[in-house]
Structures are given as C-alpha cells and as structure tokens.
Design a protein around this motif. Structure first.
Motif, short mmCIF file in Angstrom:
data_model
loop_
_atom_site.label_atom_id
_atom_site.label_comp_id
_atom_site.label_asym_id
_atom_site.label_seq_id
_atom_site.Cartn_x
_atom_site.Cartn_y
_atom_site.Cartn_z
N PHE A 34 136.56 25.23 -30.55
CA PHE A 34 137.36 24.15 -29.97
C PHE A 34 136.60 23.42 -28.89
O PHE A 34 135.99 24.05 -28.02
N ALA A 35 136.61 22.10 -28.93
CA ALA A 35 136.11 21.21 -27.87
C ALA A 35 134.66 21.48 -27.49
O ALA A 35 134.32 21.56 -26.32
N VAL A 36 133.79 21.58 -28.48
CA VAL A 36 132.35 21.69 -28.21
C VAL A 36 131.87 20.32 -27.74
O VAL A 36 132.15 19.31 -28.37
N THR A 37 131.15 20.29 -26.61
CA THR A 37 130.78 19.03 -25.98
C THR A 37 129.27 18.96 -25.76
O THR A 37 128.68 19.92 -25.27
N PRO A 38 128.65 17.83 -26.10
CA PRO A 38 127.22 17.67 -25.80
C PRO A 38 126.95 17.91 -24.31
O PRO A 38 127.73 17.48 -23.45
N GLY A 39 125.88 18.63 -24.04
CA GLY A 39 125.52 18.96 -22.66
C GLY A 39 125.91 20.38 -22.26
O GLY A 39 125.38 20.91 -21.29
#
Length: 56
Positions: A34-39
């Motif tokens: 869930f909600a994997v975000t670049p950075g």
C-alpha cells in the motif's frame, strides 16, 4: 533471490523476490503493498540479517 522486505520502519517484513538487471534491482512482493512512494527506502533481509537497501 528470495528475501524479506519492508518499505516502512514499523512495517512487518514481507516476502519478496529480487531481480537483478542492467538497470538496477526490481523487487516483486508476494502481496500488494500500500502507498509505495518514490523516494522511500526499501530494505531487504535474509534470516533477519539486513543485506541491502535502495531508494524507490
């Protein structure tokens, strides 16, 4: 390579497979995350020993 990974400090480790190619490393989790975000950082373990990390 079969490993255990997590993308958040308080997250439980999840089963994943690392694929190595000429562009870097691809991580494929057994279960959707869930909600994997670049950075963000991702870390991987074998037998509770940290063996690597990377920036998503």
């Amino acid at each position: 390579m079969k490993v255990m990974c997590k993308i958040r400090y308080n997250q439980n480790m999840e089963k994943a497979i690392l694929f190595f190619n000429n562009l870097g490393i691809l991580v494929k989790f057994d279960k959707n995350q869930f909600a994997v975000t670049p950075g963000q950082f991702i870390v991987w373990y074998i037998n509770n020993e940290l063996i690597g990390s990377g920036i998503i």
